[in-house]
Design a protein around this motif. Structure first.
Motif, PDB file in Angstrom:
ATOM      1  N   SER A  55       0.797  -1.146  -0.204  1.00 12.98           N
ATOM      2  CA  SER A  55      -0.113  -0.247   0.167  1.00 12.98           C
ATOM      3  C   SER A  55       0.652   1.363  -0.029  1.00 12.98           C
ATOM      4  CB  SER A  55      -0.849  -0.099   1.630  1.00 12.98           C
ATOM      5  OG  SER A  55      -2.029  -1.017   1.114  1.00 12.98           O
ATOM      6  N   ARG A  56       1.833   1.316   0.360  1.00  8.37           N
ATOM      7  CA  ARG A  56       2.519   2.205   0.825  1.00  8.37           C
ATOM      8  C   ARG A  56       3.936   2.872  -0.214  1.00  8.37           C
ATOM      9  NH1 ARG A  56       3.582   0.242   5.629  1.00  8.37           N
ATOM     10  NH2 ARG A  56       5.808  -0.753   5.861  1.00  8.37           N
ATOM     11  N   LEU A  57       4.024   1.751  -1.049  1.00  8.86           N
ATOM     12  CA  LEU A  57       4.866   1.392  -2.181  1.00  8.86           C
ATOM     13  C   LEU A  57       4.191   1.678  -3.216  1.00  8.86           C
ATOM     14  CD1 LEU A  57       7.070   1.033  -4.072  1.00  8.86           C
ATOM     15  CD2 LEU A  57       5.978  -1.683  -4.821  1.00  8.86           C
ATOM     16  N   PHE A  58       3.098   1.531  -3.158  1.00  5.93           N
ATOM     17  CA  PHE A  58       1.555   2.507  -4.070  1.00  5.93           C
ATOM     18  C   PHE A  58       1.467   3.409  -4.288  1.00  5.93           C
ATOM     19  CE2 PHE A  58      -2.259   1.430  -6.458  1.00  5.93           C
ATOM     20  CZ  PHE A  58      -2.048   1.261  -7.969  1.00  5.93           C
ATOM     21  N   LEU A  59       1.362   3.991  -2.975  1.00  7.82           N
ATOM     22  CA  LEU A  59       0.962   5.751  -2.839  1.00  7.82           C
ATOM     23  C   LEU A  59       1.731   6.186  -3.545  1.00  7.82           C
ATOM     24  CD1 LEU A  59      -1.439   4.935   0.415  1.00  7.82           C
ATOM     25  CD2 LEU A  59      -1.988   5.421  -2.196  1.00  7.82           C
ATOM     26  N   PHE A  60       3.629   5.768  -3.046  1.00  6.49           N
ATOM     27  CA  PHE A  60       4.241   6.989  -3.852  1.00  6.49           C
ATOM     28  C   PHE A  60       4.739   6.048  -4.591  1.00  6.49           C
ATOM     29  CE2 PHE A  60       4.591   6.238   1.474  1.00  6.49           C
ATOM     30  CZ  PHE A  60       4.164   7.907   1.351  1.00  6.49           C
ATOM     31  N   MET A  61       4.231   5.646  -5.526  1.00  8.52           N
ATOM     32  CA  MET A  61       4.456   5.812  -6.933  1.00  8.52           C
ATOM     33  C   MET A  61       3.976   6.543  -7.839  1.00  8.52           C
ATOM     34  SD  MET A  61       4.800   1.303  -7.801  1.00  8.52           S
ATOM     35  CE  MET A  61       5.650   1.369  -9.098  1.00  8.52           C
ATOM     36  N   GLY A  63       2.125   8.550 -11.155  1.00  7.14           N
ATOM     37  CA  GLY A  63       0.687   7.792 -12.006  1.00  7.14           C
ATOM     38  C   GLY A  63       1.135   6.432 -13.243  1.00  7.14           C
ATOM     39  N   ALA A  64       2.137   6.857 -14.170  1.00  4.59           N
ATOM     40  CA  ALA A  64       1.957   5.649 -14.885  1.00  4.59           C
ATOM     41  C   ALA A  64       2.958   4.713 -14.373  1.00  4.59           C
ATOM     42  CB  ALA A  64       3.535   6.116 -16.200  1.00  4.59           C
ATOM     43  N   ASP A  65       4.194   4.780 -13.266  1.00  3.25           N
ATOM     44  CA  ASP A  65       4.027   3.615 -12.663  1.00  3.25           C
ATOM     45  C   ASP A  65       3.161   3.060 -12.076  1.00  3.25           C
ATOM     46  OD1 ASP A  65       6.899   4.165 -13.578  1.00  3.25           O
ATOM     47  OD2 ASP A  65       7.473   5.319 -11.854  1.00  3.25           O
ATOM     48  N   ARG A  66       2.664   3.905 -10.882  1.00  3.00           N
ATOM     49  CA  ARG A  66       1.554   3.103 -10.381  1.00  3.00           C
ATOM     50  C   ARG A  66       0.289   2.214 -11.121  1.00  3.00           C
ATOM     51  NH1 ARG A  66      -2.195   6.793  -6.254  1.00  3.00           N
ATOM     52  NH2 ARG A  66      -0.469   7.561  -5.804  1.00  3.00           N
ATOM     53  N   LEU A  67      -0.387   2.633 -12.742  1.00  3.34           N
ATOM     54  CA  LEU A  67      -0.688   2.352 -13.333  1.00  3.34           C
ATOM     55  C   LEU A  67      -0.541   0.909 -13.948  1.00  3.34           C
ATOM     56  CD1 LEU A  67      -3.304   1.387 -15.521  1.00  3.34           C
ATOM     57  CD2 LEU A  67      -1.780   3.628 -17.166  1.00  3.34           C
ATOM     58  N   ALA A  68       1.075   0.950 -14.239  1.00  5.08           N
ATOM     59  CA  ALA A  68       2.315  -0.071 -15.073  1.00  5.08           C
ATOM     60  C   ALA A  68       1.892  -1.203 -13.673  1.00  5.08           C
ATOM     61  CB  ALA A  68       3.557   0.114 -14.836  1.00  5.08           C
ATOM     62  N   GLU A 140      12.396  -1.536 -12.291  1.00  3.82           N
ATOM     63  CA  GLU A 140      13.765  -0.140 -12.321  1.00  3.82           C
ATOM     64  C   GLU A 140      13.043   0.413 -11.084  1.00  3.82           C
ATOM     65  OE1 GLU A 140      13.708   1.653 -15.906  1.00  3.82           O
ATOM     66  OE2 GLU A 140      14.537  -0.204 -16.960  1.00  3.82           O
ATOM     67  N   LYS A 141      11.710   0.522 -10.378  1.00  4.45           N
ATOM     68  CA  LYS A 141      11.451   1.871  -9.634  1.00  4.45           C
ATOM     69  C   LYS A 141      11.606   0.663  -8.351  1.00  4.45           C
ATOM     70  CE  LYS A 141      10.327   5.117 -12.367  1.00  4.45           C
ATOM     71  NZ  LYS A 141      10.975   5.125 -13.289  1.00  4.45           N
ATOM     72  N   VAL A 142      10.932  -0.146  -8.480  1.00  5.48           N
ATOM     73  CA  VAL A 142      10.381  -0.645  -7.094  1.00  5.48           C
ATOM     74  C   VAL A 142      11.159  -2.721  -7.218  1.00  5.48           C
ATOM     75  CG1 VAL A 142       8.630   0.118  -6.158  1.00  5.48           C
ATOM     76  CG2 VAL A 142       8.407  -1.536  -7.469  1.00  5.48           C
ATOM     77  N   ASP A 143      11.840  -2.870  -5.988  1.00  4.10           N
ATOM     78  CA  ASP A 143      11.686  -4.637  -5.635  1.00  4.10           C
ATOM     79  C   ASP A 143      10.870  -5.715  -6.519  1.00  4.10           C
ATOM     80  OD1 ASP A 143      12.624  -7.294  -5.719  1.00  4.10           O
ATOM     81  OD2 ASP A 143      13.036  -6.887  -3.183  1.00  4.10           O
ATOM     82  N   LEU A 144      10.407  -5.904  -7.222  1.00  8.93           N
ATOM     83  CA  LEU A 144       9.443  -7.125  -7.355  1.00  8.93           C
ATOM     84  C   LEU A 144       9.173  -8.165  -6.574  1.00  8.93           C
ATOM     85  CD1 LEU A 144       7.689  -5.725 -10.533  1.00  8.93           C
ATOM     86  CD2 LEU A 144       7.195  -5.156  -8.801  1.00  8.93           C
ATOM     87  N   GLU A 145      10.612  -8.902  -5.999  1.00  7.09           N
ATOM     88  CA  GLU A 145      10.701  -9.942  -5.306  1.00  7.09           C
ATOM     89  C   GLU A 145      10.062  -9.710  -4.255  1.00  7.09           C
ATOM     90  OE1 GLU A 145      10.646 -12.620  -8.134  1.00  7.09           O
ATOM     91  OE2 GLU A 145      10.612 -11.583  -9.433  1.00  7.09           O
TER      92      GLU A 145
END
Length: 145
Positions: A55-61, A63-68, A140-145
């Motif tokens: 939730s925190r990660l999502f809110l600080f992204m 717009g385009a990154d959040r949609l991606a 490139e922006k966040v660690d998805l693992e």
């Protein structure tokens, strides 16, 4: 949780066996088996930590990154035969992401220009190659693992 009734949907990725027990039996089991109680508490704690992090990660992204990120998550959950067909409006995506409809429109247009998604009528279509591109962009922006 002291609920008299709790209902959920379970989707399994592999064949499995489901055991249905009453709330009373589950409660009795939890109170009498400390290992089971500790395991249940650990699972809930891990789930809550992960949800809070996401939730925190999502809110600080941006717009385009959040949609991606949303498109990557939807692909991973709902793709069939290496392809995701997403129905719904830009308003629906705006509601889920917390972005305005114009930002969603700009993001979709940008991703189409970059070859990261396709539109078929009102549906967004993402194939495996497009998913990999979106995932690389988000990674490139966040660690998805």
């Amino acid at each position: 949780m002291d609920y008299d009734l709790y209902r959920t949907t379970l989707r399994a990725m592999t064949n499995c066996t489901v055991v249905k027990i009453s709330r009373v039996m589950f409660e009795k089991w939890m109170y009498s088996d400390i290992r089971a109680m500790k395991y249940e508490a650990k699972q809930v704690g891990e789930y809550l930590l992960e949800e809070g992090r996401n939730s925190r990660l999502f809110l600080f992204m941006q717009g385009a990154d959040r949609l991606a990120l949303l498109l990557v998550e939807r692909y991973e959950k709902y793709q069939k035969n290496d392809c995701l067909h997403m129905k719904g409006s830009q308003r629906d995506l705006a509601d889920v992401t917390g972005l305005c409809v114009k930002s969603i429109g700009r993001g979709i247009k940008k991703f189409m220009e970059d070859g990261l998604l396709t539109k078929e009528g009102k549906q967004i279509v993402i194939n495996r190659q497009q998913y990999e591109g979106l995932k690389r962009m988000v990674s490139e922006k966040v660690d998805l693992e």
